[in-house]
Structures are given as structure tokens and as C-alpha cells.
Scaffold this active site. Structure first.
Site, PDB file in Angstrom:
ATOM      1  N   HIS A  60      -2.875  -1.134   2.564  1.00  0.00           N
ATOM      2  CA  HIS A  60      -1.598  -0.602   1.970  1.00  0.00           C
ATOM      3  C   HIS A  60      -0.635  -1.914   1.727  1.00  0.00           C
ATOM      4  O   HIS A  60      -1.205  -2.843   1.909  1.00  0.00           O
ATOM      5  CB  HIS A  60      -0.767  -0.016   3.007  1.00  0.00           C
ATOM      6  N   GLU A  62       2.343  -3.079   2.594  1.00  0.00           N
ATOM      7  CA  GLU A  62       2.625  -3.759   3.705  1.00  0.00           C
ATOM      8  C   GLU A  62       1.626  -4.431   4.534  1.00  0.00           C
ATOM      9  O   GLU A  62       1.719  -5.654   4.993  1.00  0.00           O
ATOM     10  CB  GLU A  62       3.519  -2.799   4.757  1.00  0.00           C
ATOM     11  N   CYS A  87       4.114   4.090   6.125  1.00  0.00           N
ATOM     12  CA  CYS A  87       3.554   5.114   6.653  1.00  0.00           C
ATOM     13  C   CYS A  87       3.604   5.069   8.338  1.00  0.00           C
ATOM     14  O   CYS A  87       3.641   4.009   8.958  1.00  0.00           O
ATOM     15  CB  CYS A  87       1.953   4.987   6.282  1.00  0.00           C
ATOM     16  N   CYS A  98       1.384   1.304   8.807  1.00  0.00           N
ATOM     17  CA  CYS A  98       2.282   0.059   8.322  1.00  0.00           C
ATOM     18  C   CYS A  98       3.498   0.064   9.408  1.00  0.00           C
ATOM     19  O   CYS A  98       4.050  -1.149   9.655  1.00  0.00           O
ATOM     20  CB  CYS A  98       2.673   0.327   7.043  1.00  0.00           C
TER      21      CYS A  98
END
Length: 155
Positions: A60, A62, A87, A98
Site C-alpha cells: 500500500h 502508506e 486501511c 496502514c
């Protein structure tokens, strides 16, 4: 008593537009959003950035940015800009959401453009979880359309 002036929203918009540009670098996927993230230090200098699927098919935005910094003490005074709400759960159960990564890093300010819709996760509570832990969350909803534009194929 100390008074800190509120952050300059035009600065937040500039960093979010940078994150949106990063999201456009994400390889398209039929099963995941394209997201960009930028971590900015208290001095206004970019520390690191990342985008979805930058280093592997499951990373992801981040996560990618945070992985590049490790346990950097500057994270405690940094702001992370993410085009999508961080998320709160993942399909890849072997990876931390995240939201948990942001909390573990000690980041106290998060700026997002749009909330995660219920397409892949029925009830994302990233923003709520961050706020419950005392993190300031700013939503730049006027940039939501631009931030989600590279994800239109999913809807």
C-alpha cells in the site's frame, strides 16, 4: 500557554496534489485502489513518499513510504498525506493495516482526500481509529474526485 496557529490549508492541498500524482504511478489493478502517500516533516520537507504496488503487488502507498523511513524519530512530528483513507483491515492478512502502521510510527497528523468505499472492505474505520487514538485527521473532500480519478475503472 502556547498557541500554535492552524496549519495552512493551501500547504495541505499542495502536498495532496503531489500524492495524487504519485497515485497515478500505481500500476492499475482490478482488485485494489491506486493510492499515493507523502510523509512531510515538521520543517515542511518531504521525508519519503510511496504509491500502491510500488515495490510489490501487495504494498500500500502508506506502507511503502513508511517502510523507507523505518523507526525515524521525525515521524512523531510529521504529517502523512494519503489520497485514500488508510486501511483498517487488509485482504493480505500477513500485513498490518496502514492505520496500525501510522499509529506505530507515532504520526500525529493525517490528511486524506477521500474515504474508502465499501468495494473491498465493508466498513473501513481508518479515520475513526486514528481519531480515537488522538491523531488529527484532515479531510480534503474538495480533492476527492481528483484523488479517485485513477480508480474509476473499479466502479
Amino acid at each position: 500557554m502556547r498557541w500554535d496557529p492552524p496549519p495552512d490549508v493551501s500547504v495541505d492541498r499542495r502536498w495532496m496534489r503531489h500524492a495524487i500524482g504519485l497515485a497515478r504511478l500505481s500500476p492499475p489493478s482490478p482488485g485494489a485502489y491506486s493510492v499515493g502517500a507523502v510523509i512531510v516533516g515538521a520543517d515542511g520537507v518531504e521525508l519519503r513518499h510511496g504509491y500502491s504496488r510500488e515495490t510489490d503487488p501487495k504494498v500500500h502507498a502508506e506502507e511503502s513510504a513508511l517502510n523507507k523511513l523505518g523507526a525515524d524519530p521525525r515521524l512523531r512530528t510529521a504529517t502523512i498525506y494519503s489520497t485514500l483513507e488508510p486501511c483498517s483491515q487488509r485482504a493480505s492478512v500477513d500485513r498490518l493495516p496502514c492505520t496500525d502502521r501510522i499509529l506505530a510510527a507515532g504520526i500525529r497528523r493525517v490528511v486524506v482526500a477521500w474515504r474508502e468505499p465499501a468495494l473491498f472492505v465493508a466498513d473501513c474505520v481508518g479515520i475513526e481509529t486514528l481519531r480515537e487514538h488522538g491523531v488529527e485527521v484532515v479531510e480534503l473532500t474538495d480533492l476527492a474526485d481528483e484523488a479517485m480519478s485513477m480508480n474509476r475503472h473499479l466502479f
